[in-house]
Scaffold this active site. Structure first.
Site, PDB file in Angstrom:
ATOM      1  N   GLY A 101       0.834  -1.209   0.000  1.00 39.09           N
ATOM      2  CA  GLY A 101       0.000   0.000   0.000  1.00 39.09           C
ATOM      3  C   GLY A 101       0.864   1.253   0.000  1.00 39.09           C
ATOM      4  O   GLY A 101       1.842   1.325   0.747  1.00 39.09           O
ATOM      5  N   ARG A 149      18.947  11.479  -3.387  1.00 42.23           N
ATOM      6  CA  ARG A 149      19.865  12.625  -3.244  1.00 42.23           C
ATOM      7  C   ARG A 149      21.067  12.289  -2.372  1.00 42.23           C
ATOM      8  O   ARG A 149      22.186  12.722  -2.664  1.00 42.23           O
ATOM      9  CB  ARG A 149      19.101  13.834  -2.701  1.00 42.23           C
ATOM     10  CG  ARG A 149      18.043  14.288  -3.726  1.00 42.23           C
ATOM     11  CD  ARG A 149      17.926  15.761  -3.825  1.00 42.23           C
ATOM     12  NE  ARG A 149      17.217  16.133  -5.044  1.00 42.23           N
ATOM     13  CZ  ARG A 149      16.385  17.150  -5.162  1.00 42.23           C
ATOM     14  NH1 ARG A 149      16.130  17.905  -4.115  1.00 42.23           N
ATOM     15  NH2 ARG A 149      15.824  17.421  -6.319  1.00 42.23           N
ATOM     16  N   ARG A 164       1.051  -5.151  -5.583  1.00 38.83           N
ATOM     17  CA  ARG A 164       1.146  -6.367  -4.762  1.00 38.83           C
ATOM     18  C   ARG A 164       1.286  -7.510  -5.770  1.00 38.83           C
ATOM     19  O   ARG A 164       0.323  -7.858  -6.439  1.00 38.83           O
ATOM     20  CB  ARG A 164      -0.103  -6.544  -3.906  1.00 38.83           C
ATOM     21  CG  ARG A 164      -0.350  -5.377  -2.931  1.00 38.83           C
ATOM     22  CD  ARG A 164      -1.498  -5.682  -1.992  1.00 38.83           C
ATOM     23  NE  ARG A 164      -2.033  -4.482  -1.361  1.00 38.83           N
ATOM     24  CZ  ARG A 164      -1.574  -3.966  -0.225  1.00 38.83           C
ATOM     25  NH1 ARG A 164      -0.568  -4.503   0.394  1.00 38.83           N
ATOM     26  NH2 ARG A 164      -2.151  -2.882   0.295  1.00 38.83           N
ATOM     27  N   ASP A 209       5.142  -4.504   6.315  1.00 34.97           N
ATOM     28  CA  ASP A 209       5.585  -5.817   6.763  1.00 34.97           C
ATOM     29  C   ASP A 209       5.813  -6.817   5.619  1.00 34.97           C
ATOM     30  O   ASP A 209       6.882  -7.442   5.524  1.00 34.97           O
ATOM     31  CB  ASP A 209       4.444  -6.336   7.648  1.00 34.97           C
ATOM     32  CG  ASP A 209       4.946  -7.213   8.734  1.00 34.97           C
ATOM     33  OD1 ASP A 209       6.067  -6.962   9.188  1.00 34.97           O
ATOM     34  OD2 ASP A 209       4.227  -8.157   9.100  1.00 34.97           O
ATOM     35  N   THR A 234       4.050   2.472   5.758  1.00 34.47           N
ATOM     36  CA  THR A 234       2.661   1.997   5.711  1.00 34.47           C
ATOM     37  C   THR A 234       1.836   2.881   6.632  1.00 34.47           C
ATOM     38  O   THR A 234       2.302   3.241   7.721  1.00 34.47           O
ATOM     39  CB  THR A 234       2.518   0.527   6.158  1.00 34.47           C
ATOM     40  OG1 THR A 234       1.139   0.260   6.450  1.00 34.47           O
ATOM     41  CG2 THR A 234       3.329   0.198   7.393  1.00 34.47           C
ATOM     42  N   ASP A 290      -0.562   1.968   8.327  1.00 34.31           N
ATOM     43  CA  ASP A 290      -1.127   1.198   9.447  1.00 34.31           C
ATOM     44  C   ASP A 290      -0.332   1.300  10.753  1.00 34.31           C
ATOM     45  O   ASP A 290      -0.858   0.977  11.810  1.00 34.31           O
ATOM     46  CB  ASP A 290      -1.244  -0.279   9.060  1.00 34.31           C
ATOM     47  CG  ASP A 290      -2.374  -0.525   8.073  1.00 34.31           C
ATOM     48  OD1 ASP A 290      -3.110   0.427   7.759  1.00 34.31           O
ATOM     49  OD2 ASP A 290      -2.517  -1.672   7.605  1.00 34.31           O
ATOM     50  N   ASP A 347       1.952  -0.668  11.784  1.00 32.73           N
ATOM     51  CA  ASP A 347       1.928  -2.004  12.388  1.00 32.73           C
ATOM     52  C   ASP A 347       3.288  -2.699  12.340  1.00 32.73           C
ATOM     53  O   ASP A 347       3.367  -3.918  12.423  1.00 32.73           O
ATOM     54  CB  ASP A 347       0.867  -2.878  11.699  1.00 32.73           C
ATOM     55  CG  ASP A 347       1.123  -3.023  10.208  1.00 32.73           C
ATOM     56  OD1 ASP A 347       2.040  -2.365   9.682  1.00 32.73           O
ATOM     57  OD2 ASP A 347       0.399  -3.796   9.558  1.00 32.73           O
ATOM     58  N   ARG A 407     -27.292  11.466  16.587  1.00 33.48           N
ATOM     59  CA  ARG A 407     -27.076  10.086  16.154  1.00 33.48           C
ATOM     60  C   ARG A 407     -25.784   9.507  16.721  1.00 33.48           C
ATOM     61  O   ARG A 407     -24.966  10.203  17.331  1.00 33.48           O
ATOM     62  CB  ARG A 407     -26.946  10.034  14.624  1.00 33.48           C
ATOM     63  CG  ARG A 407     -28.238  10.187  13.883  1.00 33.48           C
ATOM     64  CD  ARG A 407     -27.934  10.294  12.396  1.00 33.48           C
ATOM     65  NE  ARG A 407     -29.152  10.360  11.614  1.00 33.48           N
ATOM     66  CZ  ARG A 407     -29.212  10.817  10.358  1.00 33.48           C
ATOM     67  NH1 ARG A 407     -28.127  11.271   9.760  1.00 33.48           N
ATOM     68  NH2 ARG A 407     -30.353  10.822   9.707  1.00 33.48           N
ATOM     69  N   ARG A 460      -5.748  -3.525   9.359  1.00 28.51           N
ATOM     70  CA  ARG A 460      -6.240  -4.910   9.369  1.00 28.51           C
ATOM     71  C   ARG A 460      -5.909  -5.606  10.674  1.00 28.51           C
ATOM     72  O   ARG A 460      -6.727  -6.290  11.252  1.00 28.51           O
ATOM     73  CB  ARG A 460      -5.629  -5.694   8.202  1.00 28.51           C
ATOM     74  CG  ARG A 460      -6.414  -5.524   6.927  1.00 28.51           C
ATOM     75  CD  ARG A 460      -5.745  -6.222   5.784  1.00 28.51           C
ATOM     76  NE  ARG A 460      -4.476  -5.570   5.467  1.00 28.51           N
ATOM     77  CZ  ARG A 460      -3.788  -5.785   4.371  1.00 28.51           C
ATOM     78  NH1 ARG A 460      -4.224  -6.648   3.489  1.00 28.51           N
ATOM     79  NH2 ARG A 460      -2.646  -5.152   4.136  1.00 28.51           N
TER      80      ARG A 460
HETATM   81  O1  F6P Z   1      -1.720   0.300   3.362  1.00 34.76           O
HETATM   82  C1  F6P Z   1      -2.269  -0.550   4.313  1.00 34.76           C
HETATM   83  C2  F6P Z   1      -3.673  -0.857   3.941  1.00 34.76           C
HETATM   84  O2  F6P Z   1      -4.210   0.395   3.745  1.00 34.76           O
HETATM   85  C3  F6P Z   1      -4.541  -1.633   4.891  1.00 34.76           C
HETATM   86  O3  F6P Z   1      -5.007  -0.953   6.015  1.00 34.76           O
HETATM   87  C4  F6P Z   1      -5.650  -2.074   3.993  1.00 34.76           C
HETATM   88  O4  F6P Z   1      -6.329  -3.173   4.451  1.00 34.76           O
HETATM   89  C5  F6P Z   1      -4.929  -2.370   2.739  1.00 34.76           C
HETATM   90  O5  F6P Z   1      -3.750  -1.583   2.752  1.00 34.76           O
HETATM   91  C6  F6P Z   1      -5.743  -2.180   1.514  1.00 34.76           C
HETATM   92  O6  F6P Z   1      -4.938  -1.965   0.404  1.00 34.76           O
HETATM   93  P1  F6P Z   1      -5.325  -2.311  -1.101  1.00 34.76           P
HETATM   94  O7  F6P Z   1      -6.798  -2.278  -1.217  1.00 34.76           O
HETATM   95  O8  F6P Z   1      -4.644  -1.271  -1.897  1.00 34.76           O
HETATM   96  O9  F6P Z   1      -4.775  -3.675  -1.363  1.00 34.76           O
END
Ligand code: F6P
Length: 319
Positions: free
Chosen positions: A11, A25, A72, A103, A125, A127, A129, A162, A171
């Site tokens: 991501g 640089r 990916r 990761d 990232t 996240d 994480d 609300r 995730r």
């Molecule tokens: O970059 C991390 C993340 O945003 C996660 O939180 C999310 O689940 C995932 O990537 C979704 O990425 P994509 O839909 O681009 O595979």
């Protein structure tokens, strides 16, 4: 002259461009040649590779996304894919590969290391994480983006008395939900690290209403499920009209914050310093405000420690 390669993978995250800029640089300053690899490991396998210079990274420090694009790959995780990737790097005489990603991407770098390729990782990232580093590139910006959006959601939630369930990314990690939730005064957080029954959360919402708090925001990390199911259950359990919002990909875009630009610049700079010192097989991490190059294997094995004290504070402040 030593030749290094650089790619971004997984991501995208705001600040990746600042890291690319810093790597290119610093490398050029020190007389290294840099090859940019487009679209992560997939682009490496397809030899989507080009020489970069200082000018290639002009005007990108303030741009979200990644100049080098990302992907990916399905083939790279296979042993045949990794073997081929190592061959391509050798064909291009790339001696060290800098990998910017989360990761999974850094695990990919570890696989290349096992095949004899010199690598240096940079954790990027939204996240947050990656347990070995206090912060990952993009997290700070993503939280700020979420905060801005939640401010708007709050206005309408308040006006209608609300509840609004706001789903954010993460995730396996609730950091975006928790940091944004703290900064927005969210009433509750549903995150993978804390298994709190929804009945308990709803009871708190009802008690809050009894004390006069007529609107509430619930932060939901995507790893716990989708907001639609939660809206239905929360409405049933509280009797209060409950709407939901998935902040989705807006969290991943936009100009990086000053924190992410500086984090990424430091990490990119230190990644090249590690290469110059022969300290490869490492990843650059940020710990207590310092930048360190630590063993990639050790970093990948470092669990992410949940900030229980921060969570407890959010519970008190959101009374
Ligand atoms: O970059 C991390 C993340 O945003 C996660 O939180 C999310 O689940 C995932 O990537 C979704 O990425 P994509 O839909 O681009 O595979």
């Amino acid at each position: 002259m030593k030749r290094i390669g650089i790619l971004t993978s997984g991501g995208d995250a705001p600040g990746m461009n600042a890291a690319i800029r810093a790597v290119v640089r610093t490398a050029v300053f020190n007389g290294l040649e840099v090859y940019g690899i487009n679209r992560g490991y997939a682009g490496l396998l397809e030899q989507d590779i080009y020489p970069m210079n200082s000018h290639s990274v002009a005007n990108i420090i303030d741009r979200g996304g990644t100049l080098l694009k990302t992907s990916r790959s399905d083939f790279f995780p296979t042993s045949a894919g990794q073997k081929r990737a190592a061959e391509v790097l050798k064909e291009y005489e790339i001696e060290v590969l800098v990998v910017i990603g989360g990761d999974g991407s850094l695990n990919g770098a570890m696989c290349l290391k096992r095949l004899g390729i010199e690598v240096v990782g940079i954790p990027g990232t939204i996240d947050n994480d990656f347990g070995a580093s206090d912060y990952t590139i993009g997290f700070d910006t993503a939280v700020s983006t979420a905060i801005e959006a939640i401010g708007k959601i709050r206005d309408t939630t308040f006006s209608h008395n609300r509840i609004n369930v706001v789903q954010v990314m993460g995730r396996r990690c609730g950091d975006i939900a928790m940091y944004a939730g703290l900064a927005c005064g969210a009433k509750a957080m549903i995150i993978p690290e804390k298994d709190v029954p929804l009945e308990v959360i709803c009871q708190r919402l009802i008690e809050g209403r009894d004390r006069g708090k007529m609107h509430s925001i619930i932060m939901l990390a995507e790893g716990c499920g989708g907001y639609r199911d939660y809206c239905k259950k929360v409405q049933e359990l509280t009797g209060v009209e409950t709407k939901g919002t998935n902040l989705g990909y807006i969290q991943r875009g936009g100009a990086p914050s000053h924190f992410d630009r500086n984090l990424a610049s430091n990490m990119g700079y230190q990644a090249v310093n590690a290469i110059l010192e022969g300290n490869t097989g490492t990843v650059i991490v940020n710990r207590n405000g310092k930048y360190l190059a630590i063993e990639l294997e050790e970093a990948l094995a470092t669990p992410k420690i949940f900030d229980e004290a921060m969570y407890q504070m959010t519970q008190i402040l959101s009374m």
